[in-house]
Enzyme design. Structure first.
Site, PDB file in Angstrom:
ATOM      1  N   LYS A  80       0.840  -1.201   0.000  1.00 49.46           N
ATOM      2  CA  LYS A  80       0.000   0.000   0.000  1.00 49.46           C
ATOM      3  C   LYS A  80       0.865   1.236   0.000  1.00 49.46           C
ATOM      4  CE  LYS A  80      -3.920   2.226   1.636  1.00 49.46           C
ATOM      5  NZ  LYS A  80      -3.765   2.970   0.377  1.00 49.46           N
ATOM      6  N   LYS A 104       6.314   2.323   7.876  1.00 48.01           N
ATOM      7  CA  LYS A 104       5.154   2.980   8.507  1.00 48.01           C
ATOM      8  C   LYS A 104       4.097   1.945   8.881  1.00 48.01           C
ATOM      9  CE  LYS A 104       5.492   7.339   6.046  1.00 48.01           C
ATOM     10  NZ  LYS A 104       4.840   8.388   5.279  1.00 48.01           N
ATOM     11  N   LYS A 116       4.675   2.045  -3.546  1.00 42.27           N
ATOM     12  CA  LYS A 116       4.665   3.466  -3.917  1.00 42.27           C
ATOM     13  C   LYS A 116       4.689   3.595  -5.418  1.00 42.27           C
ATOM     14  CE  LYS A 116       4.720   7.470  -1.765  1.00 42.27           C
ATOM     15  NZ  LYS A 116       4.164   7.733  -0.436  1.00 42.27           N
ATOM     16  N   THR A 200      -2.988  12.900   7.872  1.00 45.87           N
ATOM     17  CA  THR A 200      -1.547  12.997   8.089  1.00 45.87           C
ATOM     18  C   THR A 200      -1.273  14.100   9.099  1.00 45.87           C
ATOM     19  OG1 THR A 200      -1.129  12.224   5.865  1.00 45.87           O
ATOM     20  CG2 THR A 200       0.668  13.383   6.937  1.00 45.87           C
ATOM     21  N   ASN A 231      -1.027  19.863   1.503  1.00 45.96           N
ATOM     22  CA  ASN A 231      -1.995  19.073   2.260  1.00 45.96           C
ATOM     23  C   ASN A 231      -1.536  18.894   3.706  1.00 45.96           C
ATOM     24  OD1 ASN A 231      -2.759  16.269   3.366  1.00 45.96           O
ATOM     25  ND2 ASN A 231      -4.340  16.671   1.856  1.00 45.96           N
ATOM     26  N   SER A 358      -6.004   5.705   5.638  1.00 44.65           N
ATOM     27  CA  SER A 358      -6.184   4.984   4.370  1.00 44.65           C
ATOM     28  C   SER A 358      -6.581   3.536   4.653  1.00 44.65           C
ATOM     29  CB  SER A 358      -4.887   4.981   3.568  1.00 44.65           C
ATOM     30  OG  SER A 358      -4.865   6.065   2.672  1.00 44.65           O
TER      31      SER A 358
HETATM   32  P1  NAD Z   1       1.656  19.002  -1.303  1.00 46.19           P
HETATM   33  O1  NAD Z   1       2.076  18.870  -2.704  1.00 46.19           O
HETATM   34  O2  NAD Z   1       0.231  19.172  -0.975  1.00 46.19           O
HETATM   35  O3  NAD Z   1       2.432  20.272  -0.654  1.00 46.19           O
HETATM   36  C1  NAD Z   1       3.819  20.442  -0.713  1.00 46.19           C
HETATM   37  C2  NAD Z   1       4.173  21.817  -0.145  1.00 46.19           C
HETATM   38  O4  NAD Z   1       5.603  21.943  -0.133  1.00 46.19           O
HETATM   39  C3  NAD Z   1       3.654  22.981  -0.993  1.00 46.19           C
HETATM   40  O5  NAD Z   1       3.318  24.058  -0.151  1.00 46.19           O
HETATM   41  C4  NAD Z   1       4.874  23.358  -1.848  1.00 46.19           C
HETATM   42  O6  NAD Z   1       4.858  24.692  -2.286  1.00 46.19           O
HETATM   43  C5  NAD Z   1       5.980  23.117  -0.830  1.00 46.19           C
HETATM   44  N1  NAD Z   1       7.284  22.920  -1.463  1.00 46.19           N
HETATM   45  C6  NAD Z   1       7.569  22.264  -2.599  1.00 46.19           C
HETATM   46  N2  NAD Z   1       8.889  22.363  -2.879  1.00 46.19           N
HETATM   47  C7  NAD Z   1       9.433  23.086  -1.872  1.00 46.19           C
HETATM   48  C8  NAD Z   1      10.737  23.526  -1.573  1.00 46.19           C
HETATM   49  N3  NAD Z   1      11.754  23.272  -2.401  1.00 46.19           N
HETATM   50  N4  NAD Z   1      10.927  24.248  -0.435  1.00 46.19           N
HETATM   51  C9  NAD Z   1       9.894  24.522   0.376  1.00 46.19           C
HETATM   52  N5  NAD Z   1       8.638  24.154   0.148  1.00 46.19           N
HETATM   53  C10 NAD Z   1       8.411  23.433  -0.962  1.00 46.19           C
HETATM   54  O7  NAD Z   1       2.296  17.754  -0.548  1.00 46.19           O
HETATM   55  P2  NAD Z   1       1.843  17.098   0.822  1.00 46.19           P
HETATM   56  O8  NAD Z   1       0.855  16.040   0.541  1.00 46.19           O
HETATM   57  O9  NAD Z   1       1.542  18.160   1.818  1.00 46.19           O
HETATM   58  O10 NAD Z   1       3.207  16.351   1.225  1.00 46.19           O
HETATM   59  C11 NAD Z   1       4.292  17.049   1.825  1.00 46.19           C
HETATM   60  C12 NAD Z   1       5.252  16.017   2.407  1.00 46.19           C
HETATM   61  O11 NAD Z   1       4.566  15.205   3.343  1.00 46.19           O
HETATM   62  C13 NAD Z   1       5.850  15.051   1.364  1.00 46.19           C
HETATM   63  O12 NAD Z   1       7.154  14.703   1.763  1.00 46.19           O
HETATM   64  C14 NAD Z   1       4.939  13.845   1.472  1.00 46.19           C
HETATM   65  O13 NAD Z   1       5.562  12.671   1.032  1.00 46.19           O
HETATM   66  C15 NAD Z   1       4.688  13.842   2.967  1.00 46.19           C
HETATM   67  N6  NAD Z   1       3.491  13.091   3.308  1.00 46.19           N
HETATM   68  C16 NAD Z   1       2.249  13.529   2.937  1.00 46.19           C
HETATM   69  C17 NAD Z   1       1.139  12.769   3.249  1.00 46.19           C
HETATM   70  C18 NAD Z   1      -0.257  13.216   2.903  1.00 46.19           C
HETATM   71  O14 NAD Z   1      -1.208  12.509   3.277  1.00 46.19           O
HETATM   72  N7  NAD Z   1      -0.440  14.341   2.243  1.00 46.19           N
HETATM   73  C19 NAD Z   1       1.295  11.558   3.932  1.00 46.19           C
HETATM   74  C20 NAD Z   1       2.572  11.147   4.301  1.00 46.19           C
HETATM   75  C21 NAD Z   1       3.672  11.929   3.995  1.00 46.19           C
END
Ligand code: NAD
Length: 424
Positions: A80, A104, A116, A200, A231, A358
């Protein structure tokens, strides 16, 4: 042992995320006393599929996109993990992310292994119709190796519930029956779970609360910096703000905002776009580098990899770092922060709330009976607090940092399941 020695070389600041994950897995297995075959089994995914997806673009041309799906280890159950749409997606990154998903799942004790996916593309440059064709094309390309009891995708960077809906629809058409358990992160009307979108961030919030208790910090009035306003980061900033914390800094890919008195999070949430961009509205921004070195109590990297490195780890002022993003702190930086008595809540624990809800979504799809938001939150609270306590206690009893303790717990179930199956 050759491979393992190679990846544990001290030059890990220059390591890619796969190599540094392999390093910590190697260390965790060694601490647990497993023989080298277990490391050999776990250092790479069992399966890795590369696909080429031809898509008709709106201008009439055809573009060929490259996509990946990695299935790390299915000894515990189906794999997953999310699907990432990003120009920088690489095979190595997808592999590393699939291993993280296995960890995780082990940490929060789900009946899954890690998977993934990713597509090399820039969704910010694509129309809605092109994104739909790409989402459907990806599902057609990987349909043979995924399914509700094989490998279950979900959202990740730059993918959302609409993309999950297209993917679910495409899979259901291919299989000729409705298969909501094929994918999670769906809209509620298509069998999504209440609380998935903010899961998250909820999980991260619970980790921050538990870590603050250990450090004797009161959340009410605590100064928090959040890197990333997508997010994970934006929901988190809101939860922290609502809990009485002062969010003194936030950022996106283009810059960062700082106010020592606390930013107006509701206003920023209202103005950010669907890619998590908000700083473009302001003239006086600071850099992401400056953001991480701000005076504060808690830092939450919630954007991308390798943000806290040996270059800036000495300048971090917070006493707690909670990793909402995957891989934001290098191994050297982990050592520096640990020596400075800064508590790191590692990514594999802090961001496990997403995969936990999830899993709840998949359970609800399988049973056809749906829970209220309160029920989901109560269940999530229990899972995250247990996971935090187990890892914190192990880190104290074995005198290791929380990252290594988390990996030790994360690999143990997979190793045991692989042993019972007779794989090792
Ligand atoms: P997202 O795409 O919704 O948001 C990413 C954010 O990071 C945006 O605000 C973007 O502008 C910013 N960003 C991108 N590049 C950047 C940089 N170089 N410097 C600073 N900011 C930057 O993504 P998300 O879903 O919020 O995920 C963010 C992190 O959390 C990722 O590493 C993702 O793998 C991890 N994550 C997310 C979830 C989830 O459910 N959304 C779950 C587990 C882990």
């Amino acid at each position: 042992m050759g491979e393992k020695e190679k990846v544990t070389s001290p030059n890990s600041e220059n390591m890619d995320v796969l190599s540094s994950t392999q390093t910590v897995i190697g260390n965790a297995l060694e601490k647990l006393g497993y023989p080298n075959e277990v490391y050999e089994l776990m250092k790479e995914p069992l399966r890795m599929m590369t696909v080429r997806i031809p898509i008709k673009m709106d201008d009439g041309s055809t573009k060929i996109f490259t996509g990946y799906r990695a299935q790390h280890n299915d000894s515990v159950g189906p794999t997953k993990g999310g699907v990432r749409f990003h120009p920088n997606v690489t095979e190595k990154e997808v592999k590393a992310l699939s291993i993280w998903m296995s960890l995780k799942a082990g940490i929060v004790d789900l009946p899954y292994g890690g998977g993934k996916g990713g597509i090399v593309c820039d969704p910010r440059e694509m129309s809605f119709a092109e994104l739909e064709r790409l989402s459907r094309g990806y599902v057609r390309a990987i349909s043979q190796i995924v399914g509700p009891t094989k490998d279950i995708p979900a959202p990740d960077v730059f993918t959302n519930s609409q993309i999950m809906a297209w993917m679910f629809d495409e899979y259901s058409r291919i299989r000729e029956f409705d298969s909501p358990g094929f994918i999670t992160g769906k809209p509620i009307v298509l069998g999504g779970s209440h609380g998935r979108e903010s899961a998250t961030a909820k999980g991260v919030t619970i980790c921050i609360r538990e870590a603050a208790k250990k450090k004797g910090i009161d959340i009410n009035g605590a100064r928090v910096v959040v890197q990333g306003f997508g997010n994970a980061g934006s929901f988190l900033a809101k939860f922290m703000h609502d809990a009485g914390a002062k969010v003194v800094g936030i950022s996106d890919a283009y810059g960062a905002l700082h106010d020592p008195e606390g930013l107006d999070i509701d206003y920023l949430l209202d103005r950010r776009d669907s890619f998590g961009t908000v700083t473009k509205l302001f003239k006086n921004t600071i850099t992401n580098k400056e953001l991480l070195e701000l005076d504060c109590d808690i830092i939450v990297p919630a954007a991308i990899e390798n943000q806290i490195t040996k270059e800036n780890a000495h300048n971090i002022k917070a006493s707690i770092v909670v990793e909402a993003a995957n891989g934001p702190t290098t191994l050297e930086a982990t050592s520096i922060l640990t020596e400075r008595d800064i508590l790191i809540v590692p990514d594999v624990l802090a961001s496990a709330g997403g995969v936990t809800v999830s899993y709840f979504e998949w359970v609800q799809n399988n049973q056809g009976y749906y829970w209220t938001e309160e029920e989901v939150e109560q269940k999530l609270e229990k899972v995250m607090v247990n996971a935090f306590e187990n890892i914190y206690n192990l880190s104290k009893s074995r005198r290791v940092n929380m990252r290594l303790a988390a990996y030790m717990i994360g690999v143990r179930k997979m190793a045991e399941a692989s042993r019972f199956r007779g794989w090792i």
